[in-house]
Design an enzyme around this catalytic site. Structure first.
Site, short mmCIF file in Angstrom:
data_model
loop_
_atom_site.label_atom_id
_atom_site.label_comp_id
_atom_site.label_asym_id
_atom_site.label_seq_id
_atom_site.Cartn_x
_atom_site.Cartn_y
_atom_site.Cartn_z
N SER A 114 19.08 44.00 48.05
CA SER A 114 19.01 44.49 49.44
C SER A 114 20.23 45.32 49.80
O SER A 114 20.11 46.37 50.45
CB SER A 114 18.83 43.33 50.42
OG SER A 114 19.79 42.32 50.19
N HIS B 135 14.43 37.82 44.88
CA HIS B 135 15.57 37.99 45.79
C HIS B 135 15.30 37.12 47.03
O HIS B 135 15.11 35.92 46.91
CB HIS B 135 15.73 39.48 46.07
CG HIS B 135 16.97 39.88 46.80
ND1 HIS B 135 18.10 39.13 46.82
CD2 HIS B 135 17.26 40.99 47.56
CE1 HIS B 135 19.04 39.74 47.54
NE2 HIS B 135 18.54 40.87 48.01
N HIS C 221 21.17 32.75 39.04
CA HIS C 221 21.79 33.86 39.75
C HIS C 221 22.29 34.90 38.76
O HIS C 221 22.70 34.54 37.66
CB HIS C 221 22.95 33.40 40.64
CG HIS C 221 23.26 34.35 41.73
ND1 HIS C 221 24.12 35.40 41.56
CD2 HIS C 221 22.78 34.45 42.99
CE1 HIS C 221 24.18 36.09 42.69
NE2 HIS C 221 23.37 35.54 43.57
N ARG D 133 27.01 28.79 49.40
CA ARG D 133 26.11 28.89 50.56
C ARG D 133 25.10 27.73 50.52
O ARG D 133 24.65 27.24 51.55
CB ARG D 133 25.37 30.24 50.55
CG ARG D 133 26.31 31.43 50.60
CD ARG D 133 25.58 32.74 50.39
NE ARG D 133 24.90 32.80 49.11
CZ ARG D 133 24.07 33.75 48.73
NH1 ARG D 133 23.82 34.76 49.55
NH2 ARG D 133 23.51 33.74 47.54
N ASP E 218 18.93 30.01 48.38
CA ASP E 218 17.54 29.85 48.81
C ASP E 218 16.97 28.46 48.56
O ASP E 218 15.95 28.09 49.13
CB ASP E 218 16.66 30.90 48.11
CG ASP E 218 17.04 32.30 48.54
OD1 ASP E 218 17.27 32.49 49.74
OD2 ASP E 218 17.12 33.19 47.68
N1 HAX Z 1 13.77 29.53 36.40
C1 HAX Z 1 13.28 29.88 35.20
N2 HAX Z 1 13.79 30.83 34.42
C2 HAX Z 1 14.90 31.45 34.88
C3 HAX Z 1 15.50 31.11 36.10
C4 HAX Z 1 14.87 30.11 36.88
N3 HAX Z 1 15.34 29.77 38.10
N4 HAX Z 1 16.58 31.90 36.29
C5 HAX Z 1 16.64 32.71 35.20
N5 HAX Z 1 15.63 32.44 34.36
C6 HAX Z 1 15.28 33.14 33.12
C7 HAX Z 1 15.04 34.60 33.45
O1 HAX Z 1 13.72 34.80 33.97
C8 HAX Z 1 15.27 35.26 32.12
O2 HAX Z 1 14.12 35.04 31.34
P1 HAX Z 1 13.57 36.18 30.31
O3 HAX Z 1 14.67 36.34 29.30
O4 HAX Z 1 12.32 35.60 29.80
O5 HAX Z 1 13.39 37.41 31.13
C9 HAX Z 1 16.40 34.41 31.54
O6 HAX Z 1 16.37 33.17 32.25
C10 HAX Z 1 17.77 35.03 31.72
O7 HAX Z 1 17.96 35.34 33.08
P2 HAX Z 1 19.42 35.31 33.74
O8 HAX Z 1 20.23 36.33 33.05
O9 HAX Z 1 19.94 33.92 33.79
O10 HAX Z 1 19.12 35.71 35.23
P3 HAX Z 1 18.92 37.17 35.84
O11 HAX Z 1 20.26 37.70 36.20
O12 HAX Z 1 18.07 38.01 34.98
O13 HAX Z 1 18.09 36.86 37.17
C11 HAX Z 1 17.53 35.65 39.12
C12 HAX Z 1 18.67 36.23 38.28
C13 HAX Z 1 18.11 35.12 40.41
C14 HAX Z 1 16.52 36.76 39.44
C15 HAX Z 1 16.85 34.50 38.32
O14 HAX Z 1 17.79 33.46 38.11
C16 HAX Z 1 15.62 33.94 39.01
O15 HAX Z 1 14.53 34.48 38.83
N6 HAX Z 1 15.76 32.85 39.83
C17 HAX Z 1 14.66 32.30 40.58
C18 HAX Z 1 14.37 33.12 41.82
C19 HAX Z 1 15.48 32.98 42.84
O16 HAX Z 1 15.92 31.88 43.16
N7 HAX Z 1 15.93 34.12 43.38
C20 HAX Z 1 16.96 34.13 44.43
C21 HAX Z 1 18.34 34.49 43.90
C22 HAX Z 1 19.40 34.53 44.97
C23 HAX Z 1 19.13 35.67 45.88
O17 HAX Z 1 19.21 36.84 45.52
N8 HAX Z 1 18.71 35.38 47.03
O18 HAX Z 1 18.30 36.35 47.82
#
Ligand code: HAX
Length: 433
Positions: free
Chosen positions: A239, A269, A316, A325, A371
């Site tokens: 964002s 996000h 994250h 947070r 979140d």
């Molecule tokens: N559950 C399952 N798998 C997860 C995970 C979770 N909570 N978090 C990361 N992973 C997986 C990723 O999908 C990725 O898998 P692939 O290799 O198969 O693609 C792997 O672990 C490596 O990811 P990462 O490097 O640890 O994390 P990223 O930086 O790529 O992504 C995210 C960060 C926040 C998008 C990710 O942790 C996620 O999808 N979390 C769940 C959704 C979430 O809570 N989002 C909110 C984040 C905070 C925010 O921005 N709020 O607005």
């Protein structure tokens, strides 16, 4: 073969190339970044500058150098309230200085003069189907107001790089002052039988929001806390980055914030807060309304992972520990709603999810982010329509991103334009035939 079939074939052929580059050649340098970073969402590439907030992977967020507890402690509060004026926090983000109570209240008065939402914004919202997602409505309302932009007029009348921050500042204040009413209006027409509540001119940002939502104290303090906690997380998150990127084309604050809000609406996000509640409600449903045991919860978490979904609220891109947070909201729950059923489930998830994620071995950060906790407090105070949670996040996030784009114009940051390469170029750099 039709277009879609040809495309499918091409995608199937191309995917192994990208996978090979990532898995086997991710560390190969491509100028100053690696192939892994170029394909992998620019993770860790230091190419953004902001002084509004900084996110340390282990310490978490600091706003203008202050931790969350320091911000809550040092900023002035309305009389008899536990959490600071949002307006004082806006002052801090813009200037880096902790305002006096008088300075914060000056901003409260200034926002009141800017808060009137044009009637056509309400008409726009009313013209939309009532089952539109509230984030769609929120974004549409913001961009609908673009005709009000002082920055756009300034550009039309002769742009000056040195003074461009002033109309951007005016737009940012105008917009911010209107967001509580827009958000509350969406809530009341969508979920509360079309019964909007008029603003109360005597109240501050958080107080007025609670009033227009129709939720009693201490929800006003919850609103102040919530908006401050969600305001900024340095500039690389979707964002913040989107808002900054769009503003870099000298688009005004209305276009830029609306775009940023669209990014916030993604489930990876800001939408994750709604997904957390949806996930927990699913667990309850499957158990016929019963609170799950630890064993049942463990099974549901594994089922979620095994079906290829992410555990919402965990992980994250930057953080490598529990999000402060999250901790801050958890402390609020421990003090104010320790026996709440939903809070107990969220706490139980905190006990089991990190180990499960570690065992699965994919997520780099197995700890909860903001979140995972935020829906509990909202639910407790009667805001159970979880589709709306990301709008609350959006009102908060606006504070940070609008401060950022005001400073973008003050410092004359240029239009953003990273360079692309082709897959073949990556393969050549990696020595793949
Ligand atoms: N559950 C399952 N798998 C997860 C995970 C979770 N909570 N978090 C990361 N992973 C997986 C990723 O999908 C990725 O898998 P692939 O290799 O198969 O693609 C792997 O672990 C490596 O990811 P990462 O490097 O640890 O994390 P990223 O930086 O790529 O992504 C995210 C960060 C926040 C998008 C990710 O942790 C996620 O999808 N979390 C769940 C959704 C979430 O809570 N989002 C909110 C984040 C905070 C925010 O921005 N709020 O607005």
């Amino acid at each position: 073969m039709g277009l879609k079939d040809v495309l499918k074939q091409k995608i199937d052929e191309h995917r192994p190339r990208t996978t090979k580059l990532l898995k086997e050649k991710g560390d190969v340098k491509l100028g100053d970044v690696t192939i892994g970073q170029a394909i992998g969402g620019a993770r860790g590439v230091k190419c953004l500058v902001t002084d509004i907030s900084y996110l340390d992977p282990f310490e978490g967020i600091r706003f203008r150098g202050h931790t969350i507890p320091e911000v809550m402690d040092k900023l002035p509060r309305p009389d008899g309230k536990d959490y600071p004026y949002v307006e004082g926090f806006w002052y801090l983000l813009l200037t880096g200085d902790i305002p006096t109570k008088e300075q914060a209240e000056e901003v409260v008065e200034d926002f009141k003069k800017r808060a009137q939402v044009p009637q056509y914004v309400f008409d726009t919202l009313r013209a939309m189907p009532r089952d539109s997602h509230p984030m769609t409505m929120f974004s549409a309302a913001i961009v609908a107001m673009q005709r009000e932009s002082k920055f756009a007029k300034f550009y039309e009348e002769g742009f000056n790089k040195m003074t461009a921050w002033e109309p951007m500042y005016e737009d940012a204040c105008d917009l911010l002052a209107k967001l509580p009413e827009i958000a509350a209006y969406i809530y009341r027409i969508k979920y509360k039988g079309d019964t909007p509540i008029a603003p109360d001119k005597n109240l501050d940002f958080g107080g007025n929001f609670a009033h227009m939502m129709g939720i009693d104290a201490p929800y006003d303090d919850v609103a102040r806390m919530y908006f401050i906690l969600h305001s900024d997380h340095e500039s690389g998150n979707v964002s913040a980055h989107t808002t900054h990127l769009v503003a870099s084309a000298l688009s005004d604050a209305y276009y830029s914030l609306s775009a940023g809000i669209n990014g916030l609406a993604g489930p990876l996000h800001g939408l994750a807060n709604q997904e957390v509640l949806r996930w927990i409600q699913d667990v309850f449903k499957k158990l016929g309304g019963q609170v799950p045991t630890k064993e049942q919860l463990t099974q549901f978490l594994w089922d979620t992972l095994n079906s290829g979904q992410v555990i919402p609220g965990y992980g994250h891109a930057v953080l490598r520990k529990t999000d402060p947070r999250y901790t801050s909201q958890r402390e609020y729950c421990l003090n104010n709603l320790p026996d709440d059923e939903l809070f107990k489930v969220v706490s139980m998830i905190y006990e089991v999810a990190p180990d499960i994620l570690k065992e699965q071995g994919k997520a780099k950060n197995p700890w909860p982010n903001v979140d995972a906790q935020s829906g509990v407090i909202q639910w407790y105070y009667g805001l159970t329509e979880y589709d709306f949670y990301t709008v609350l996040f959006g009102v908060g996030r606006a504070i940070g991103v609008l401060a950022n784009i005001t400073w973008d114009r003050a410092l004359g940051y240029p239009i953003e334009r990273p360079k692309s390469v082709t897959t073949a170029m990556l393969e050549e750099a990696a020595g793949i035939e």
